[in-house]
Motif scaffolding. Structure first.
Motif, PDB file in Angstrom:
ATOM      1  N   HIS A  48     -29.523  33.883  20.478  1.00 15.93           N
ATOM      2  CA  HIS A  48     -30.728  34.556  20.343  1.00 15.93           C
ATOM      3  C   HIS A  48     -31.345  34.020  18.683  1.00 15.93           C
ATOM      4  CE1 HIS A  48     -27.807  36.876  18.108  1.00 15.93           C
ATOM      5  NE2 HIS A  48     -28.707  37.072  17.191  1.00 15.93           N
ATOM      6  N   GLN A  49     -32.608  34.249  18.642  1.00 13.23           N
ATOM      7  CA  GLN A  49     -33.213  33.799  17.465  1.00 13.23           C
ATOM      8  C   GLN A  49     -33.664  35.173  16.807  1.00 13.23           C
ATOM      9  OE1 GLN A  49     -33.609  30.988  15.349  1.00 13.23           O
ATOM     10  NE2 GLN A  49     -34.180  32.389  13.899  1.00 13.23           N
ATOM     11  N   GLY A  50     -33.347  35.542  15.505  1.00 18.38           N
ATOM     12  CA  GLY A  50     -33.643  36.710  14.852  1.00 18.38           C
ATOM     13  C   GLY A  50     -34.456  36.576  13.693  1.00 18.38           C
ATOM     14  N   ALA A  51     -35.188  37.540  13.037  1.00 18.64           N
ATOM     15  CA  ALA A  51     -35.715  37.471  11.728  1.00 18.64           C
ATOM     16  C   ALA A  51     -35.792  38.708  11.411  1.00 18.64           C
ATOM     17  CB  ALA A  51     -37.537  36.880  11.891  1.00 18.64           C
ATOM     18  N   PHE A  52     -35.318  39.037  10.002  1.00 21.82           N
ATOM     19  CA  PHE A  52     -35.132  40.175   9.303  1.00 21.82           C
ATOM     20  C   PHE A  52     -35.834  40.342   7.965  1.00 21.82           C
ATOM     21  CE2 PHE A  52     -32.348  42.800   6.441  1.00 21.82           C
ATOM     22  CZ  PHE A  52     -32.226  44.020   7.226  1.00 21.82           C
ATOM     23  N   VAL A  53     -36.570  41.399   7.816  1.00 20.43           N
ATOM     24  CA  VAL A  53     -37.309  41.944   6.737  1.00 20.43           C
ATOM     25  C   VAL A  53     -36.372  43.002   6.017  1.00 20.43           C
ATOM     26  CG1 VAL A  53     -39.607  42.686   5.576  1.00 20.43           C
ATOM     27  CG2 VAL A  53     -39.615  41.523   7.469  1.00 20.43           C
ATOM     28  N   ALA A  54     -35.926  42.465   4.944  1.00 16.94           N
ATOM     29  CA  ALA A  54     -35.110  43.590   3.786  1.00 16.94           C
ATOM     30  C   ALA A  54     -36.010  44.474   3.177  1.00 16.94           C
ATOM     31  CB  ALA A  54     -34.211  42.747   3.083  1.00 16.94           C
ATOM     32  N   VAL A  55     -35.640  45.770   3.197  1.00 10.01           N
ATOM     33  CA  VAL A  55     -36.284  46.674   2.193  1.00 10.01           C
ATOM     34  C   VAL A  55     -35.207  47.521   1.318  1.00 10.01           C
ATOM     35  CG1 VAL A  55     -38.081  46.817   3.779  1.00 10.01           C
ATOM     36  CG2 VAL A  55     -36.392  48.544   4.064  1.00 10.01           C
ATOM     37  N   GLY A  56     -34.130  47.171   1.532  1.00  4.88           N
ATOM     38  CA  GLY A  56     -32.953  47.771   0.752  1.00  4.88           C
ATOM     39  C   GLY A  56     -31.638  46.907   1.318  1.00  4.88           C
ATOM     40  N   PRO A  57     -30.414  47.400   0.846  1.00  6.59           N
ATOM     41  CA  PRO A  57     -29.247  46.726   1.188  1.00  6.59           C
ATOM     42  C   PRO A  57     -29.076  46.682   2.361  1.00  6.59           C
ATOM     43  CG  PRO A  57     -29.022  48.180  -0.558  1.00  6.59           C
ATOM     44  CD  PRO A  57     -30.468  48.546  -0.170  1.00  6.59           C
ATOM     45  N   THR A  61     -29.660  52.346  -1.828  1.00  8.48           N
ATOM     46  CA  THR A  61     -29.816  51.415  -2.871  1.00  8.48           C
ATOM     47  C   THR A  61     -29.251  52.463  -4.147  1.00  8.48           C
ATOM     48  OG1 THR A  61     -31.845  50.702  -2.222  1.00  8.48           O
ATOM     49  CG2 THR A  61     -31.649  50.501  -4.409  1.00  8.48           C
ATOM     50  N   ASP A  62     -28.496  51.485  -4.964  1.00  8.60           N
ATOM     51  CA  ASP A  62     -27.862  52.147  -6.084  1.00  8.60           C
ATOM     52  C   ASP A  62     -29.059  52.147  -7.143  1.00  8.60           C
ATOM     53  OD1 ASP A  62     -26.701  52.680  -8.610  1.00  8.60           O
ATOM     54  OD2 ASP A  62     -25.245  50.759  -8.434  1.00  8.60           O
ATOM     55  N   PRO A  63     -28.910  53.443  -7.655  1.00  7.79           N
ATOM     56  CA  PRO A  63     -30.391  53.911  -8.696  1.00  7.79           C
ATOM     57  C   PRO A  63     -30.041  53.277  -9.863  1.00  7.79           C
ATOM     58  CG  PRO A  63     -28.926  55.875  -8.544  1.00  7.79           C
ATOM     59  CD  PRO A  63     -28.483  54.871  -7.246  1.00  7.79           C
ATOM     60  N   PHE A  64     -28.956  52.974 -10.386  1.00 10.18           N
ATOM     61  CA  PHE A  64     -28.563  52.182 -11.562  1.00 10.18           C
ATOM     62  C   PHE A  64     -28.519  50.908 -11.431  1.00 10.18           C
ATOM     63  CE2 PHE A  64     -26.676  56.749 -11.313  1.00 10.18           C
ATOM     64  CZ  PHE A  64     -27.594  57.316 -12.293  1.00 10.18           C
ATOM     65  N   ALA A  65     -28.766  49.993 -10.347  1.00 13.73           N
ATOM     66  CA  ALA A  65     -28.478  48.621 -10.198  1.00 13.73           C
ATOM     67  C   ALA A  65     -29.382  47.983 -11.076  1.00 13.73           C
ATOM     68  CB  ALA A  65     -28.641  48.327  -8.801  1.00 13.73           C
ATOM     69  N   ASP A  66     -30.432  48.150 -11.357  1.00  6.69           N
ATOM     70  CA  ASP A  66     -31.472  47.416 -12.407  1.00  6.69           C
ATOM     71  C   ASP A  66     -31.196  47.826 -13.744  1.00  6.69           C
ATOM     72  OD1 ASP A  66     -32.180  45.844 -10.090  1.00  6.69           O
ATOM     73  OD2 ASP A  66     -33.648  47.219  -9.368  1.00  6.69           O
TER      74      ASP A  66
END
Length: 218
Positions: A75-84, A209-214
């Motif tokens: 298969h051929q996939g595509a993914f748009v990340a909005v979080g981890p 998402t880790d709220p302290f990551a950034d």
């Protein structure tokens, strides 16, 4: 410009499932590039302004730790990340096109945040309702789940079904009919699907998402 996924894309994967070899791949690489990869890149470009840039996956399987050594994905996939490990997905294969979203894995700390969110009486019921609403609209709900209650939670917890999830995904099959997937307007079907999933996917992304990551170290 996206013009749809033609029969050549489906034929390519039909044949690849029968002969998943380097010899076949090299002989049909131009077919893959023209009928599979190019339309997927065009679809990703058509949706980028609204959803963000997509990662169009490589066609090669990672076989280092697998007993199945066939070299190419069917298969051929595509993914748009909005979080981890969380976002929107689309793929084409011999079975046609499938759209989806959700999170496909979670590190231990992210999974702990997800379970705390589900267990919280202030937030958990709303997520349960959101997942149920997606399912009523015809989406299949999947993901990796524990066979029993996760550590620290009772098997009688009112939201135990959701707590067992180690990943949570939603999928919809569009099949292989040319009048559905083989036309430029199919991009709008994918857009509509992702819009339908956006509220629950964005909620999951925020929870994971880790709220302290950034934040810088002090």
């Amino acid at each position: 410009m996206f013009t749809g996924f033609g029969e050549a894309a489906l034929d390519f994967y039909d044949d690849l499932e029968l002969d998943n070899s380097r010899t076949f791949w090299l002989a049909h690489k131009e077919q893959y590039d023209a009928a599979v990869r190019a339309p997927m890149l065009a679809l990703a470009a058509a949706l980028e302004a609204e959803f963000g840039a997509a990662k169009v996956f490589r066609p090669y399987r990672d076989v280092r730790f697998r007993t199945d050594k066939t070299p190419y994905k069917t298969h051929q996939g595509a993914f748009v990340a909005v979080g981890p490990s969380c976002g929107f997905y689309v793929q084409v294969s011999a079975a046609g096109v499938r759209t989806g979203g959700g999170f496909y894995r979670a590190e231990a700390d992210a999974l702990a945040r997800f379970r705390a969110y589900v267990a919280d009486d202030a937030t958990g019921p709303t997520l349960v309702d959101d997942v149920a609403a997606v399912e009523r609209r015809g989406w299949s709900v999947g993901g990796d789940t524990l066979k029993t209650a996760p550590r620290g939670f009772s098997k009688d917890h009112p939201r135990i079904d959701l707590l067992r999830h180690r990943s949570l995904t939603f999928g919809r099959d569009h099949g292989f009919a040319p009048e559905v997937i083989g036309v430029p307007g199919f991009a709008e079907r994918v857009r509509a699907d992702w819009r339908e999933l956006r509220p629950v996917v964005e909620t999951l992304a925020e929870v994971l998402t880790d709220p302290f990551a950034d934040q810088p170290d002090l």
